[in-house]
Design a protein around this motif. Sequence first.
Motif, PDB file in Angstrom:
ATOM      1  N   GLU A 401       0.826  -1.211   0.000  1.00 39.64           N
ATOM      2  CA  GLU A 401       0.000   0.000   0.000  1.00 39.64           C
ATOM      3  C   GLU A 401       0.863   1.265   0.000  1.00 39.64           C
ATOM      4  O   GLU A 401       0.653   2.195   0.767  1.00 39.64           O
ATOM      5  N   LEU A 402       1.858   1.277  -0.888  1.00 39.21           N
ATOM      6  CA  LEU A 402       2.773   2.403  -1.012  1.00 39.21           C
ATOM      7  C   LEU A 402       2.721   2.972  -2.421  1.00 39.21           C
ATOM      8  O   LEU A 402       2.344   2.289  -3.368  1.00 39.21           O
ATOM      9  N   ARG A 403       3.102   4.226  -2.551  1.00 42.39           N
ATOM     10  CA  ARG A 403       3.252   4.883  -3.844  1.00 42.39           C
ATOM     11  C   ARG A 403       4.592   5.598  -3.863  1.00 42.39           C
ATOM     12  O   ARG A 403       4.977   6.236  -2.877  1.00 42.39           O
ATOM     13  N   MET A 404       5.295   5.510  -4.983  1.00 41.75           N
ATOM     14  CA  MET A 404       6.617   6.121  -5.078  1.00 41.75           C
ATOM     15  C   MET A 404       6.529   7.607  -5.384  1.00 41.75           C
ATOM     16  O   MET A 404       5.567   8.078  -5.984  1.00 41.75           O
ATOM     17  N   ARG A 405       7.541   8.323  -4.972  1.00 46.60           N
ATOM     18  CA  ARG A 405       7.629   9.749  -5.249  1.00 46.60           C
ATOM     19  C   ARG A 405       7.789   9.982  -6.755  1.00 46.60           C
ATOM     20  O   ARG A 405       8.358   9.155  -7.461  1.00 46.60           O
ATOM     21  N   PRO A 406       7.350  11.146  -7.252  1.00 41.88           N
ATOM     22  CA  PRO A 406       7.623  11.488  -8.650  1.00 41.88           C
ATOM     23  C   PRO A 406       9.122  11.623  -8.888  1.00 41.88           C
ATOM     24  O   PRO A 406       9.873  12.012  -7.983  1.00 41.88           O
ATOM     25  N   LEU A 407       9.553  11.309 -10.094  1.00 47.94           N
ATOM     26  CA  LEU A 407      10.978  11.374 -10.408  1.00 47.94           C
ATOM     27  C   LEU A 407      11.535  12.790 -10.273  1.00 47.94           C
ATOM     28  O   LEU A 407      12.706  12.966  -9.911  1.00 47.94           O
ATOM     29  N   LYS A 408      10.721  13.805 -10.537  1.00 42.77           N
ATOM     30  CA  LYS A 408      11.215  15.180 -10.410  1.00 42.77           C
ATOM     31  C   LYS A 408      11.603  15.478  -8.970  1.00 42.77           C
ATOM     32  O   LYS A 408      12.665  16.075  -8.708  1.00 42.77           O
ATOM     33  N   ALA A 409      10.786  15.074  -8.022  1.00 41.11           N
ATOM     34  CA  ALA A 409      11.119  15.302  -6.614  1.00 41.11           C
ATOM     35  C   ALA A 409      12.407  14.577  -6.245  1.00 41.11           C
ATOM     36  O   ALA A 409      13.248  15.114  -5.512  1.00 41.11           O
ATOM     37  N   THR A 410      12.577  13.364  -6.755  1.00 40.82           N
ATOM     38  CA  THR A 410      13.790  12.599  -6.473  1.00 40.82           C
ATOM     39  C   THR A 410      15.021  13.315  -6.998  1.00 40.82           C
ATOM     40  O   THR A 410      16.015  13.486  -6.272  1.00 40.82           O
ATOM     41  N   MET A 411      14.984  13.749  -8.244  1.00 38.04           N
ATOM     42  CA  MET A 411      16.152  14.373  -8.858  1.00 38.04           C
ATOM     43  C   MET A 411      16.493  15.712  -8.208  1.00 38.04           C
ATOM     44  O   MET A 411      17.652  15.998  -7.902  1.00 38.04           O
ATOM     45  N   VAL A 412      15.489  16.541  -7.991  1.00 36.48           N
ATOM     46  CA  VAL A 412      15.730  17.859  -7.394  1.00 36.48           C
ATOM     47  C   VAL A 412      16.247  17.717  -5.966  1.00 36.48           C
ATOM     48  O   VAL A 412      17.207  18.388  -5.566  1.00 36.48           O
ATOM     49  N   ASP A 413      15.642  16.847  -5.186  1.00 36.91           N
ATOM     50  CA  ASP A 413      16.089  16.650  -3.809  1.00 36.91           C
ATOM     51  C   ASP A 413      17.504  16.092  -3.756  1.00 36.91           C
ATOM     52  O   ASP A 413      18.291  16.431  -2.863  1.00 36.91           O
ATOM     53  N   THR A 414      17.838  15.230  -4.710  1.00 42.15           N
ATOM     54  CA  THR A 414      19.181  14.642  -4.743  1.00 42.15           C
ATOM     55  C   THR A 414      20.244  15.699  -4.970  1.00 42.15           C
ATOM     56  O   THR A 414      21.214  15.814  -4.207  1.00 42.15           O
ATOM     57  N   LEU A 415      20.077  16.485  -6.019  1.00 48.85           N
ATOM     58  CA  LEU A 415      21.091  17.479  -6.349  1.00 48.85           C
ATOM     59  C   LEU A 415      21.162  18.566  -5.273  1.00 48.85           C
ATOM     60  O   LEU A 415      22.254  19.007  -4.898  1.00 48.85           O
ATOM     61  N   THR A 416      20.028  18.984  -4.749  1.00 47.42           N
ATOM     62  CA  THR A 416      20.016  20.000  -3.693  1.00 47.42           C
ATOM     63  C   THR A 416      20.781  19.518  -2.467  1.00 47.42           C
ATOM     64  O   THR A 416      21.628  20.242  -1.918  1.00 47.42           O
ATOM     65  N   ALA A 417      20.515  18.293  -2.036  1.00 42.73           N
ATOM     66  CA  ALA A 417      21.187  17.759  -0.848  1.00 42.73           C
ATOM     67  C   ALA A 417      22.680  17.594  -1.074  1.00 42.73           C
ATOM     68  O   ALA A 417      23.497  17.896  -0.191  1.00 42.73           O
TER      69      ALA A 417
END
Length: 475
Positions: A401-417
């Motif tokens: 019962e899970l849903r994955m994050r959108p790829l945009k959130a993943t990419m932006v959060d990765t580079l920002t961090a």
Amino acid sequence: PGGKPLQNPVHKRPLDANKIRQPGKRVREPDRYCAGMEFLRDETETAEPTAESGFDDEKQDLEPSSPKAFHNTPRVVVVGASGYLGSHIVASLLDAKCDVSAIVRDPHNLREVEHLLALPKGPEQTLVLVKADLKDPNYLERVFEGAKYVLHADSSVVSTRATRRAVKSIALDAKARSQALVDSAVEAVQAILHAAKKCNVLRVCLTSSMEAVVGHYNERGACYTYSEADWNTSATLEKYPHALSKKLSEEEAWKLSEELTLDVVVINPGFMMGPPLADHKALRGSVDFMRELTKGGLKDGVPQYSFTMSDVRDVAQAHVTAMLQPYATGRYICAHKVDNLLDVLNLLKPEFSSLKVFPDVTVSADVFNKDIPGLVTKQWLKHFVKVDFALDISKYQNDLELRMRPLKATMVDTLTAMLELQIFARDGGRRMARRFSAPSGAVFNAAGTALGKAAMPALFMGSGVVIGALLFSKR
């Protein structure tokens, strides 16, 4: 970054280990469970852990501030807890109100563990850091004693020292090193599952990979839909030893699960991205890929590379949910399908418009003709270009019962961090990046890296002149 608790905003019901019904036939008694951490206490010492650091410098392992916490919450052992995925798993477990015993290489190396000590936890929760004692083949049994669950995220803290050395040995040929890599992964699974069985662990959750499911996405023909029922058929010691190690170690896990009648679940992520919790050597593939991007290595164009990608936070949450959900069983693919690498990179442009490193076009694999660091080597690239395939993740969505994050959130959060953690910084780039925002910092990080490379020949030349002058003066 910043010590904020990790949350999955799309999870339907927040996890609470105390409120999830557990299977009735293997419930552990509270008194046995409470006594499970006694091995961590050295009877010859009575010093208490310091409140500031959370551990006692006189001891090799860290110990809980109060054993009473184990009465009401399950204790979970995380193998490889300080790594990229492992640290997110620990954060998710603490968020689910579990007590955690985290196996790390060195509990007293603050660079390795300070991000774990900074994770938020409840007043009654405990986070115990345990040193990986590779010299003692039975140390896993002592750590697992009294634990309810075990999560395996990293083989390197379990494999024998001889096997680990063989993987990196330059004295061995490539095939021998590849065999050592496979042996290391299989050896770790064997050690963990045998120790878990002896300690009556309720369930073991293992990290595998999409590489165990499929080697290259055209090996079963066009338009094929991959699911948990599939296995890699193309990996060999010569062609793709890392994928082979994932496949064989997972197969060994399922074999032992049946032989030992041990409850095992497996998570199969794709290429993992997402914000790291620390800047340390455990960050490899995602950092190598982002470093290549920020220094402009991909700006002239990328092939139409097809692959699968996962957010490390989603993968961590999948581990915790599969561990706690009584009806979870078998394998779970936790990954997005990516048709074109260019589409993923374009997701970063609006947020990092000041960076001039993003490609605008796709190029053929023959024109590109180089590795994509952290992602794929040029010899394998042709197997992933313009591949038409599908991915079935319904089991992950329905069972967990899970849903994955959108790829945009993943990419932006990765580079920002990564920019905030100064992961790309080299020489002057580190000092300059602190004065600028994340996008500007990336420019100076890349500039610092280039400056360092340019300065190295001059440094060696200058050293040679000095040494030559000294030798001449002695004559």
